[in-house]
Design an enzyme around this catalytic site. Sequence first.
Site, mmCIF file in Angstrom:
data_model
loop_
_atom_site.group_PDB
_atom_site.id
_atom_site.type_symbol
_atom_site.label_atom_id
_atom_site.label_comp_id
_atom_site.label_asym_id
_atom_site.label_seq_id
_atom_site.Cartn_x
_atom_site.Cartn_y
_atom_site.Cartn_z
ATOM 1 N N ASN A 282 0.995 -1.031 0.175
ATOM 2 C CA ASN A 282 -0.105 -0.018 -0.200
ATOM 3 C C ASN A 282 0.928 1.214 0.033
ATOM 4 O O ASN A 282 1.701 1.690 0.897
ATOM 5 C CB ASN A 282 -0.856 -0.096 1.137
ATOM 6 N N GLU A 283 0.832 1.959 -1.100
ATOM 7 C CA GLU A 283 1.657 3.356 -1.193
ATOM 8 C C GLU A 283 3.042 3.188 -0.380
ATOM 9 O O GLU A 283 3.406 4.063 0.207
ATOM 10 C CB GLU A 283 0.753 4.246 -0.238
#
Length: 302
Positions: A282-283
Amino acid sequence: FLDITPYVKANNNTLAVRLNNLTQMSRWYPGAGLYRNVHIITKNKTHIPIWGVQITTPKVREDLAEIVIKTEYVANNPKEKLEFRTEILDPQGQKVATMHSVLVSSTSFDNTVEQTTTIKSPQLWDIGKPFLYKAVTKLYEGDTVKDEVTTTFGVRSIELKPNDGLYLNGRKIKIQGVCMHHDLGPLGAAVNESAIRRQIQIMQDMGVNAIRTSHNMPAPEYVRVADEMGMLLAVESFDEWAIPKVENGYHLYFKDWAEKDLTNLVKHYRNNPSVLMWFIGNEVEEQSVESGSQVARYLQDI
């Protein structure tokens, strides 16, 4: 999952669990202490390893479903005859199929036996229609049962068609999803099955049909409840790779543990019908550096 056998033998059958809850371990409240259930599992030397059963449904029709079961095993005595007896029970608990495999001899490590059967007029797992089957696998060494494993699964098909969309059981669907952190609001991060059911029910009442486990691996109870309530899941693994976001984050363990953790994640939840897709991160900060694509491919290949 950790194999603690060498540790226990070396320490006179004493097992200690120690926790070190540091600051800056996550960008959100991760929980402190043992906030998920811990189990000690004992096995015979001849056994089916943890998460050693994989069930797939390569053919799904209204009148027929093909079931393929691959079972890993460890044989203590390679010269001893091994038998695998598997029964499949339908959502009502009725036996709908049986399989029987015999191995006259085997090697002592890392073996797999494959069994195939069909189910007539299967009840399909679907959104809001959580029909669940069970496969009960017994491993015999000679005439003695050495292990028994029950695996819950669903009969359903998933297909992603380029330039078209996502199909579940041959029906085109749109994902109406939300991202949910693993904590339960003011209740905190400790696993609470009643609160999980309430949370998923609220989401379903809103029209949600899929949940992304932001931004870490979900508790087994969460995935099981999603199976039982007919909620799709996008199972996420990491919020951080090797480049840090916070001082004491997963970057400290990524090099040594990413492969093991991701392998365990997939093996643990590969039979759960609620699991629609896997997320590798995630990110992550690696998306801004040239070498990031190599790390992504490394995780994707796992």
